[in-house]
Motif scaffolding. Structure first.
Motif, PDB file in Angstrom:
ATOM      1  N   UNK A   2       1.010  -1.274   0.159  1.00 56.91           N
ATOM      2  CA  UNK A   2      -0.105  -0.047   0.148  1.00 56.91           C
ATOM      3  C   UNK A   2       0.881   1.230   0.075  1.00 56.91           C
ATOM      4  N   UNK A   3       0.203   2.403  -0.365  1.00 52.73           N
ATOM      5  CA  UNK A   3       1.042   3.652  -0.475  1.00 52.73           C
ATOM      6  C   UNK A   3       1.657   4.033   0.872  1.00 52.73           C
ATOM      7  N   UNK A   4       2.731   4.412   0.786  1.00 52.34           N
ATOM      8  CA  UNK A   4       3.369   4.758   2.225  1.00 52.34           C
ATOM      9  C   UNK A   4       4.083   6.362   2.078  1.00 52.34           C
ATOM     10  N   UNK A   5       4.367   6.930   3.280  1.00 45.35           N
ATOM     11  CA  UNK A   5       5.126   8.110   3.429  1.00 45.35           C
ATOM     12  C   UNK A   5       6.652   7.618   3.566  1.00 45.35           C
ATOM     13  N   UNK A   6       7.523   7.778   2.849  1.00 47.39           N
ATOM     14  CA  UNK A   6       8.879   7.205   2.915  1.00 47.39           C
ATOM     15  C   UNK A   6       9.818   8.407   3.651  1.00 47.39           C
ATOM     16  N   UNK A   7      10.252   8.009   4.907  1.00 44.41           N
ATOM     17  CA  UNK A   7      10.820   9.325   5.515  1.00 44.41           C
ATOM     18  C   UNK A   7      12.397   8.875   5.746  1.00 44.41           C
ATOM     19  N   UNK A   8      12.993   9.833   4.961  1.00 47.38           N
ATOM     20  CA  UNK A   8      14.483   9.902   5.431  1.00 47.38           C
ATOM     21  C   UNK A   8      14.856  10.687   6.557  1.00 47.38           C
ATOM     22  N   UNK A   9      15.198  10.027   7.503  1.00 47.38           N
ATOM     23  CA  UNK A   9      15.677  10.947   8.873  1.00 47.38           C
ATOM     24  C   UNK A   9      17.209  10.380   9.217  1.00 47.38           C
ATOM     25  N   UNK A  10      17.659  11.404  10.071  1.00 46.71           N
ATOM     26  CA  UNK A  10      18.804  11.285  10.851  1.00 46.71           C
ATOM     27  C   UNK A  10      20.030  11.572  10.204  1.00 46.71           C
ATOM     28  N   UNK A  11      19.748  12.548   9.134  1.00 45.80           N
ATOM     29  CA  UNK A  11      21.047  13.122   8.588  1.00 45.80           C
ATOM     30  C   UNK A  11      20.747  14.491   7.991  1.00 45.80           C
ATOM     31  N   UNK A  12      21.534  14.770   6.949  1.00 45.50           N
ATOM     32  CA  UNK A  12      21.335  16.092   6.325  1.00 45.50           C
ATOM     33  C   UNK A  12      21.006  15.658   5.048  1.00 45.50           C
ATOM     34  N   UNK A  13      19.699  15.206   4.557  1.00 48.03           N
ATOM     35  CA  UNK A  13      19.516  14.652   3.339  1.00 48.03           C
ATOM     36  C   UNK A  13      19.949  15.467   2.025  1.00 48.03           C
ATOM     37  N   UNK A  14      19.593  16.817   2.015  1.00 44.91           N
ATOM     38  CA  UNK A  14      20.051  17.667   0.967  1.00 44.91           C
ATOM     39  C   UNK A  14      21.508  18.059   0.926  1.00 44.91           C
ATOM     40  N   UNK A  15      22.286  17.392   1.844  1.00 50.54           N
ATOM     41  CA  UNK A  15      23.846  17.542   1.649  1.00 50.54           C
ATOM     42  C   UNK A  15      24.568  16.457   1.117  1.00 50.54           C
ATOM     43  N   UNK A  16      23.534  15.196   0.829  1.00 51.64           N
ATOM     44  CA  UNK A  16      24.108  14.206   0.338  1.00 51.64           C
ATOM     45  C   UNK A  16      24.368  14.699  -1.045  1.00 51.64           C
ATOM     46  N   UNK A  17      25.743  13.828  -1.608  1.00 43.97           N
ATOM     47  CA  UNK A  17      26.046  13.958  -2.744  1.00 43.97           C
ATOM     48  C   UNK A  17      24.915  13.843  -3.812  1.00 43.97           C
ATOM     49  N   UNK A  18      24.743  14.605  -4.880  1.00 49.08           N
ATOM     50  CA  UNK A  18      23.594  14.720  -5.663  1.00 49.08           C
ATOM     51  C   UNK A  18      23.243  13.217  -6.176  1.00 49.08           C
ATOM     52  N   UNK A  19      24.164  12.480  -6.747  1.00 48.70           N
ATOM     53  CA  UNK A  19      24.026  11.211  -7.203  1.00 48.70           C
ATOM     54  C   UNK A  19      23.163  10.164  -6.015  1.00 48.70           C
ATOM     55  N   UNK A  20      23.795  10.242  -5.117  1.00 47.83           N
ATOM     56  CA  UNK A  20      23.211   9.602  -3.804  1.00 47.83           C
ATOM     57  C   UNK A  20      21.891   9.889  -3.448  1.00 47.83           C
ATOM     58  N   UNK A  21      21.563  11.333  -3.413  1.00 41.71           N
ATOM     59  CA  UNK A  21      20.298  11.884  -3.098  1.00 41.71           C
ATOM     60  C   UNK A  21      19.300  11.404  -4.116  1.00 41.71           C
ATOM     61  N   UNK A  22      19.815  11.313  -5.297  1.00 44.85           N
ATOM     62  CA  UNK A  22      18.794  10.983  -6.484  1.00 44.85           C
ATOM     63  C   UNK A  22      18.477   9.602  -6.255  1.00 44.85           C
ATOM     64  N   UNK A  23      19.311   8.943  -5.940  1.00 44.63           N
ATOM     65  CA  UNK A  23      19.081   7.512  -5.865  1.00 44.63           C
ATOM     66  C   UNK A  23      18.032   7.089  -4.692  1.00 44.63           C
ATOM     67  N   UNK A  24      18.180   7.864  -3.659  1.00 41.06           N
ATOM     68  CA  UNK A  24      17.241   7.499  -2.499  1.00 41.06           C
ATOM     69  C   UNK A  24      15.908   8.190  -3.011  1.00 41.06           C
ATOM     70  N   UNK A  25      16.024   9.396  -3.445  1.00 37.34           N
ATOM     71  CA  UNK A  25      14.367   9.795  -4.142  1.00 37.34           C
ATOM     72  C   UNK A  25      13.921   8.765  -5.251  1.00 37.34           C
ATOM     73  N   UNK A  26      14.791   8.304  -6.244  1.00 39.01           N
ATOM     74  CA  UNK A  26      14.383   7.462  -7.083  1.00 39.01           C
ATOM     75  C   UNK A  26      13.726   6.188  -6.660  1.00 39.01           C
ATOM     76  N   UNK A  27      14.241   5.855  -5.695  1.00 37.72           N
ATOM     77  CA  UNK A  27      13.873   4.401  -4.704  1.00 37.72           C
ATOM     78  C   UNK A  27      12.409   4.480  -4.228  1.00 37.72           C
ATOM     79  N   UNK A  28      11.905   5.764  -4.222  1.00 34.80           N
ATOM     80  CA  UNK A  28      10.633   5.937  -3.802  1.00 34.80           C
ATOM     81  C   UNK A  28       9.581   5.661  -4.937  1.00 34.80           C
ATOM     82  N   UNK A  29      10.088   5.706  -6.299  1.00 34.15           N
ATOM     83  CA  UNK A  29       9.143   5.242  -7.208  1.00 34.15           C
ATOM     84  C   UNK A  29       8.918   3.794  -7.140  1.00 34.15           C
ATOM     85  N   UNK A  30       9.628   2.899  -6.485  1.00 28.87           N
ATOM     86  CA  UNK A  30       9.428   1.629  -6.260  1.00 28.87           C
ATOM     87  C   UNK A  30       8.106   1.104  -5.326  1.00 28.87           C
ATOM     88  N   UNK A  31       7.998   2.315  -4.760  1.00 28.03           N
ATOM     89  CA  UNK A  31       6.833   2.187  -3.788  1.00 28.03           C
ATOM     90  C   UNK A  31       5.408   2.129  -4.385  1.00 28.03           C
TER      91      UNK A  31
END
Ligand code: SF4
Length: 340
Positions: A57-86
């Motif tokens: 079922x649809x979920x709210x995916x929550x990336x917590x615990x760090x500074x998400x927008x400071x992640x290297x662009x590629x890694x941040x994009x990979x975490x965001x793209x992963x949401x499309x699998x939900x």
């Protein structure tokens, strides 16, 4: 302006939390050792993607615990793209550091269903921010909040109590400044989390504590501070998502000092309830929603004892002055939103 931003006014999806402890933080905050709090290491994007693909079922995916927008662009994009699998309808929220939020970063998120951006602000008091090694001023943090809201994102703000050099009045002033900014920006509700500062092993604060440069507030003092903040936050129209840290075995074993209590949030909510009762009627009688009974009688009758302290009445007299009103709907209390 909302475009692909999600109008999350009514988002009530189950949450799927992913902890990225201290990922890409621009500096080490004096009180923080996220690894000690969560007891977890980071999870790679491919593992997140696999887990999300198994959701039904649809979920709210929550990336917590760090500074998400400071992640290297590629890694941040990979975490965001992963949401499309939900499953379709899933959304994503994340927490980040105010130093890592700029217009281009925010605009780069526009193709993702971002339900909320939570800023770990801690305080807006410049003296407190400097003592905590946060690396920005209160004005700077307000500017970042303004940017997030004006770019059309729903804003969450994480504040703390009991920081070095912080007073209760400074916390209440923080809330008023944020409320003013929200109203000027014409933004919808802003969500808050309120965390007590604990002295954890392997942090700068534990060194300050051992040197005698920081004294941790007592549990009672911290609960009153958080309870009064909660009252003011609700009066100013904030949605309070959480008060107190999420308890884990790792957290409890790493606390050196400070107001650690597994039900800190419930105690603070008791203080807030008592403040509401006294505002409505300083001497009673009081009519209370039956669903809030535990806020008076839970934890060794903490709320009841606090009400007795505030009024000078005996606990038994207080009990005579209270009538519980049973509410027949299955709805949550007016100010409660699903916590995590
Ligand atoms: S408090 Fe937040 S920003 Fe500071 S080091 Fe910890 S995770 Fe990073």
């Amino acid at each position: 302006m909302l475009g692909s931003r999600v109008d999350v006014t009514d988002v009530r999806l189950p949450r799927f939390p992913v902890f990225l402890p201290m990922a890409s933080c621009p500096r080490r905050c004096v009180y923080c050792h996220q690894g000690e709090i969560t007891g977890e290491g980071g999870v790679p994007p491919a593992s997140v993607k696999e887990s999300l693909a198994r959701l039904e079922t649809p979920h709210e995916i929550c990336y917590f615990g760090g500074s998400f927008t400071c992640l290297p662009e590629e890694q941040r994009g990979a975490y965001l793209d992963a949401v499309r699998s939900a499953p379709d309808g899933s959304v994503v929220r994340f927490s980040t550091h105010p130093l890592c939020v700029a217009g281009p970063v925010l605009r780069g998120l526009s193709t993702h269903p971002v339900s909320m951006i939570e800023l770990g602000v801690s305080s807006l008091d410049d003296t407190v921010l400097a003592a905590c090694n946060r690396g920005y001023t209160g004005e700077f943090a307000l500017g970042v909040m303004d940017l997030v809201m004006r770019e059309g994102y729903r804003l969450g703000v994480q504040l703390m109590t009991g920081l070095p050099g912080q007073s209760e009045e400074s916390s209440l002033e923080d809330l008023r400044r944020i409320a003013l900014l929200r109203d000027r920006a014409g933004a919808p509700a802003v969500s808050l989390r309120i965390y007590p500062c604990l002295v954890l092993e392997k942090t700068g604060l534990s060194e300050m504590f051992r040197r005698g440069d920081y004294s941790a507030p007592s549990l009672d003092h911290a609960v009153l501070h958080a309870g009064r903040m909660l009252r003011e936050a609700k009066r100013l129209g904030f949605l309070v998502q959480r008060v107190g840290l999420h308890d884990t075995p790792s957290l409890s074993t790493n606390v050196v000092a400070g107001p650690y209590h597994p039900a800190f949030g419930e105690l603070a909510r008791s203080v807030e309830l008592v403040a509401c009762l006294l505002e409505a009627n300083p001497a009673g009688p009081w009519e209370i929603d039956g669903r809030r009974r535990s806020m008076l009688f839970g934890h060794d009758r903490y709320g009841l004892r606090h009400l007795a302290d505030r009024t000078g009445l005996s606990p038994s007299r207080i009990e005579e002055l209270i009538r519980f009103k049973e509410v027949m709907t299955g709805r949550r209390g007016t100010n409660d939103v699903p916590g995590d």
